[in-house]
Design a protein around this motif. Sequence first.
Motif, PDB file in Angstrom:
ATOM      1  N   GLY A 272       0.807  -1.208   0.000  1.00 51.33           N
ATOM      2  CA  GLY A 272       0.000   0.000   0.000  1.00 51.33           C
ATOM      3  C   GLY A 272       0.840   1.257   0.000  1.00 51.33           C
ATOM      4  O   GLY A 272       0.476   2.276  -0.615  1.00 51.33           O
ATOM      5  N   ILE A 273       1.984   1.193   0.674  1.00 45.99           N
ATOM      6  CA  ILE A 273       2.892   2.345   0.704  1.00 45.99           C
ATOM      7  C   ILE A 273       3.450   2.588  -0.690  1.00 45.99           C
ATOM      8  O   ILE A 273       3.546   3.728  -1.155  1.00 45.99           O
ATOM      9  N   VAL A 274       3.818   1.495  -1.362  1.00 48.87           N
ATOM     10  CA  VAL A 274       4.359   1.603  -2.719  1.00 48.87           C
ATOM     11  C   VAL A 274       3.301   2.163  -3.660  1.00 48.87           C
ATOM     12  O   VAL A 274       3.566   3.055  -4.469  1.00 48.87           O
ATOM     13  N   LEU A 275       2.072   1.654  -3.548  1.00 45.64           N
ATOM     14  CA  LEU A 275       0.984   2.109  -4.405  1.00 45.64           C
ATOM     15  C   LEU A 275       0.603   3.562  -4.134  1.00 45.64           C
ATOM     16  O   LEU A 275       0.034   4.241  -4.988  1.00 45.64           O
ATOM     17  N   ALA A 276       0.943   4.042  -2.951  1.00 47.05           N
ATOM     18  CA  ALA A 276       0.673   5.443  -2.610  1.00 47.05           C
ATOM     19  C   ALA A 276       1.664   6.387  -3.272  1.00 47.05           C
ATOM     20  O   ALA A 276       1.515   7.608  -3.187  1.00 47.05           O
ATOM     21  N   GLY A 277       2.690   5.810  -3.907  1.00 43.27           N
ATOM     22  CA  GLY A 277       3.658   6.633  -4.631  1.00 43.27           C
ATOM     23  C   GLY A 277       4.991   6.815  -3.949  1.00 43.27           C
ATOM     24  O   GLY A 277       5.837   7.590  -4.425  1.00 43.27           O
ATOM     25  N   VAL A 278       5.200   6.110  -2.834  1.00 41.21           N
ATOM     26  CA  VAL A 278       6.477   6.221  -2.125  1.00 41.21           C
ATOM     27  C   VAL A 278       7.544   5.430  -2.887  1.00 41.21           C
ATOM     28  O   VAL A 278       7.386   4.231  -3.126  1.00 41.21           O
ATOM     29  N   LYS A 279       8.605   6.081  -3.280  1.00 44.26           N
ATOM     30  CA  LYS A 279       9.690   5.428  -4.002  1.00 44.26           C
ATOM     31  C   LYS A 279      10.669   4.829  -3.003  1.00 44.26           C
ATOM     32  O   LYS A 279      11.058   5.478  -2.041  1.00 44.26           O
ATOM     33  N   MET A 280      11.058   3.594  -3.254  1.00 44.31           N
ATOM     34  CA  MET A 280      12.002   2.929  -2.354  1.00 44.31           C
ATOM     35  C   MET A 280      12.781   1.863  -3.113  1.00 44.31           C
ATOM     36  O   MET A 280      12.326   1.344  -4.141  1.00 44.31           O
ATOM     37  N   SER A 281      13.948   1.549  -2.584  1.00 40.65           N
ATOM     38  CA  SER A 281      14.762   0.469  -3.135  1.00 40.65           C
ATOM     39  C   SER A 281      14.376  -0.829  -2.433  1.00 40.65           C
ATOM     40  O   SER A 281      13.657  -0.822  -1.429  1.00 40.65           O
ATOM     41  N   PHE A 282      14.866  -1.961  -2.947  1.00 43.53           N
ATOM     42  CA  PHE A 282      14.599  -3.226  -2.283  1.00 43.53           C
ATOM     43  C   PHE A 282      15.226  -3.249  -0.889  1.00 43.53           C
ATOM     44  O   PHE A 282      14.668  -3.821   0.041  1.00 43.53           O
ATOM     45  N   GLU A 283      16.372  -2.608  -0.747  1.00 39.17           N
ATOM     46  CA  GLU A 283      17.026  -2.542   0.572  1.00 39.17           C
ATOM     47  C   GLU A 283      16.159  -1.763   1.558  1.00 39.17           C
ATOM     48  O   GLU A 283      15.985  -2.181   2.709  1.00 39.17           O
ATOM     49  N   GLU A 284      15.578  -0.653   1.115  1.00 39.38           N
ATOM     50  CA  GLU A 284      14.696   0.123   1.984  1.00 39.38           C
ATOM     51  C   GLU A 284      13.431  -0.657   2.313  1.00 39.38           C
ATOM     52  O   GLU A 284      12.929  -0.605   3.440  1.00 39.38           O
ATOM     53  N   ARG A 285      12.916  -1.393   1.326  1.00 38.73           N
ATOM     54  CA  ARG A 285      11.744  -2.238   1.576  1.00 38.73           C
ATOM     55  C   ARG A 285      12.054  -3.281   2.641  1.00 38.73           C
ATOM     56  O   ARG A 285      11.240  -3.539   3.539  1.00 38.73           O
ATOM     57  N   ASN A 286      13.229  -3.888   2.558  1.00 38.29           N
ATOM     58  CA  ASN A 286      13.614  -4.909   3.533  1.00 38.29           C
ATOM     59  C   ASN A 286      13.698  -4.340   4.942  1.00 38.29           C
ATOM     60  O   ASN A 286      13.340  -5.009   5.926  1.00 38.29           O
ATOM     61  N   LYS A 287      14.172  -3.112   5.060  1.00 37.07           N
ATOM     62  CA  LYS A 287      14.251  -2.460   6.378  1.00 37.07           C
ATOM     63  C   LYS A 287      12.850  -2.228   6.933  1.00 37.07           C
ATOM     64  O   LYS A 287      12.603  -2.417   8.126  1.00 37.07           O
ATOM     65  N   LEU A 288      11.932  -1.815   6.062  1.00 37.21           N
ATOM     66  CA  LEU A 288      10.556  -1.610   6.495  1.00 37.21           C
ATOM     67  C   LEU A 288       9.909  -2.930   6.904  1.00 37.21           C
ATOM     68  O   LEU A 288       9.139  -2.986   7.877  1.00 37.21           O
ATOM     69  N   ALA A 289      10.211  -3.999   6.158  1.00 36.26           N
ATOM     70  CA  ALA A 289       9.657  -5.315   6.485  1.00 36.26           C
ATOM     71  C   ALA A 289      10.120  -5.754   7.873  1.00 36.26           C
ATOM     72  O   ALA A 289       9.331  -6.295   8.667  1.00 36.26           O
ATOM     73  N   LYS A 290      11.372  -5.492   8.186  1.00 37.71           N
ATOM     74  CA  LYS A 290      11.913  -5.841   9.501  1.00 37.71           C
ATOM     75  C   LYS A 290      11.278  -4.983  10.591  1.00 37.71           C
ATOM     76  O   LYS A 290      10.919  -5.475  11.669  1.00 37.71           O
ATOM     77  N   GLU A 291      11.130  -3.690  10.305  1.00 35.58           N
ATOM     78  CA  GLU A 291      10.501  -2.776  11.263  1.00 35.58           C
ATOM     79  C   GLU A 291       9.054  -3.196  11.531  1.00 35.58           C
ATOM     80  O   GLU A 291       8.587  -3.182  12.675  1.00 35.58           O
ATOM     81  N   LEU A 292       8.350  -3.589  10.471  1.00 42.02           N
ATOM     82  CA  LEU A 292       6.965  -4.025  10.618  1.00 42.02           C
ATOM     83  C   LEU A 292       6.879  -5.272  11.481  1.00 42.02           C
ATOM     84  O   LEU A 292       5.991  -5.385  12.348  1.00 42.02           O
ATOM     85  N   THR A 293       7.774  -6.221  11.274  1.00 35.44           N
ATOM     86  CA  THR A 293       7.771  -7.444  12.072  1.00 35.44           C
ATOM     87  C   THR A 293       7.937  -7.138  13.551  1.00 35.44           C
ATOM     88  O   THR A 293       7.242  -7.711  14.406  1.00 35.44           O
ATOM     89  N   GLU A 294       8.845  -6.234  13.868  1.00 34.38           N
ATOM     90  CA  GLU A 294       9.056  -5.855  15.273  1.00 34.38           C
ATOM     91  C   GLU A 294       7.783  -5.267  15.872  1.00 34.38           C
ATOM     92  O   GLU A 294       7.420  -5.579  17.010  1.00 34.38           O
ATOM     93  N   LYS A 295       7.095  -4.428  15.111  1.00 34.46           N
ATOM     94  CA  LYS A 295       5.873  -3.803  15.621  1.00 34.46           C
ATOM     95  C   LYS A 295       4.738  -4.809  15.724  1.00 34.46           C
ATOM     96  O   LYS A 295       3.935  -4.766  16.668  1.00 34.46           O
ATOM     97  N   ILE A 296       4.659  -5.725  14.775  1.00 27.60           N
ATOM     98  CA  ILE A 296       3.627  -6.765  14.815  1.00 27.60           C
ATOM     99  C   ILE A 296       3.756  -7.597  16.077  1.00 27.60           C
ATOM    100  O   ILE A 296       2.783  -7.880  16.782  1.00 27.60           O
ATOM    101  N   TYR A 297       4.984  -7.985  16.405  1.00 26.19           N
ATOM    102  CA  TYR A 297       5.195  -8.839  17.564  1.00 26.19           C
ATOM    103  C   TYR A 297       5.038  -8.110  18.891  1.00 26.19           C
ATOM    104  O   TYR A 297       5.022  -8.735  19.947  1.00 26.19           O
ATOM    105  N   ASN A 298       4.905  -6.803  18.841  1.00 22.01           N
ATOM    106  CA  ASN A 298       4.629  -6.039  20.051  1.00 22.01           C
ATOM    107  C   ASN A 298       3.129  -5.871  20.290  1.00 22.01           C
ATOM    108  O   ASN A 298       2.716  -5.296  21.298  1.00 22.01           O
ATOM    109  N   LEU A 299       2.310  -6.363  19.369  1.00 22.97           N
ATOM    110  CA  LEU A 299       0.860  -6.322  19.537  1.00 22.97           C
ATOM    111  C   LEU A 299       0.434  -7.387  20.559  1.00 22.97           C
ATOM    112  O   LEU A 299       1.192  -8.314  20.864  1.00 22.97           O
TER     113      LEU A 299
END
Length: 319
Positions: A272-299
């Motif tokens: 959804g972030i990508v579809l919103a027009g946010v430009k990112m590299s695969f490396e930046e995407r991977n960092k976001l994926a890791k950040e998301l996992t940390e937040k998910i597990y804090n739920l």
Amino acid sequence: MILAVDGGATKTVALLFDEESFKIKGVGLAGSSNFAVVGERKAEESLRKAISEAEGDKADKAVFCLAGIGDSEEDTKRGIDLVRRIFLNSQVFNDGVGAYRATNLFEDGGVFAPGTGSVAFYQKNGESHRVGGWSWIFGDEGSASWIAKTAITYATRVVDGIEESSELPKAIEEYFKLPFREAVIRLSKDQDKRLIASFAVMVDSLAMKGDPLALRVMNEAADYIVRMIDRLRKEGGKVSVIGGVMNSKIIRSVVSPLGVEIFYSYQAVLGGIVLAGVKMSFEERNKLAKELTEKIYNLPEEELKSYLFINPKLKNSET
């Protein structure tokens, strides 16, 4: 501030993303928002719950990727009307499109998403194409609903003396808390896809313990996933796999050697972030994926168990 929402047959994930700091500011989880399955009222409740937990009211724009969008003209209209009751100025896509953008960004390639159901998308020369997703009655192979449905079918053969001995009939009684025949008839009448799909976790657990029929089901699911990967590779580009079925060690052991990138189901919301027009590299995407996992597990643990069918104690493991 961008609100991204991924809604499927089992769960809804919402996140609030700050484009300026390139950080995830909030995450929310809720039940199914597949309006074609659970109805518009329940879908809206799930969407609002997840968005509220993510503090999505702070967003300036929103992208919703929902199951059911694109299945038919009627379903697409229903889905768009539902979303815009919640967030008027929003973009709406099929959840498979979101999964594709989360995994492959805007590059040509393919993604297969075996979750509660299953569907694949590939992009070739910039054009998107859909493969599979024929509904859980005629398709959804390799998915949790297919695994559970096939296991229950095999269990009836055990009871009828057609198949070899298996713990599947007993597991069905214990999981659904009904005598075997009553459980099968009730599930047949209610046709609760999410409930049936949730039994796939038990099938996988029995397979890990060596139950022959459960293992056959998981191997058949893995075989289909491999065949779908081969199909997508014919179109060229990188192929990825994303979905809750990838929590299975049996499935992963078959898929991992193929050299595809594997993602977990909740990470599809990054599309959804990508579809919103946010430009990112695969490396930046991977960092976001890791950040998301940390937040998910804090739920809350109950949300993880209810919506993702994962154990919070696995936080530091591969899963």
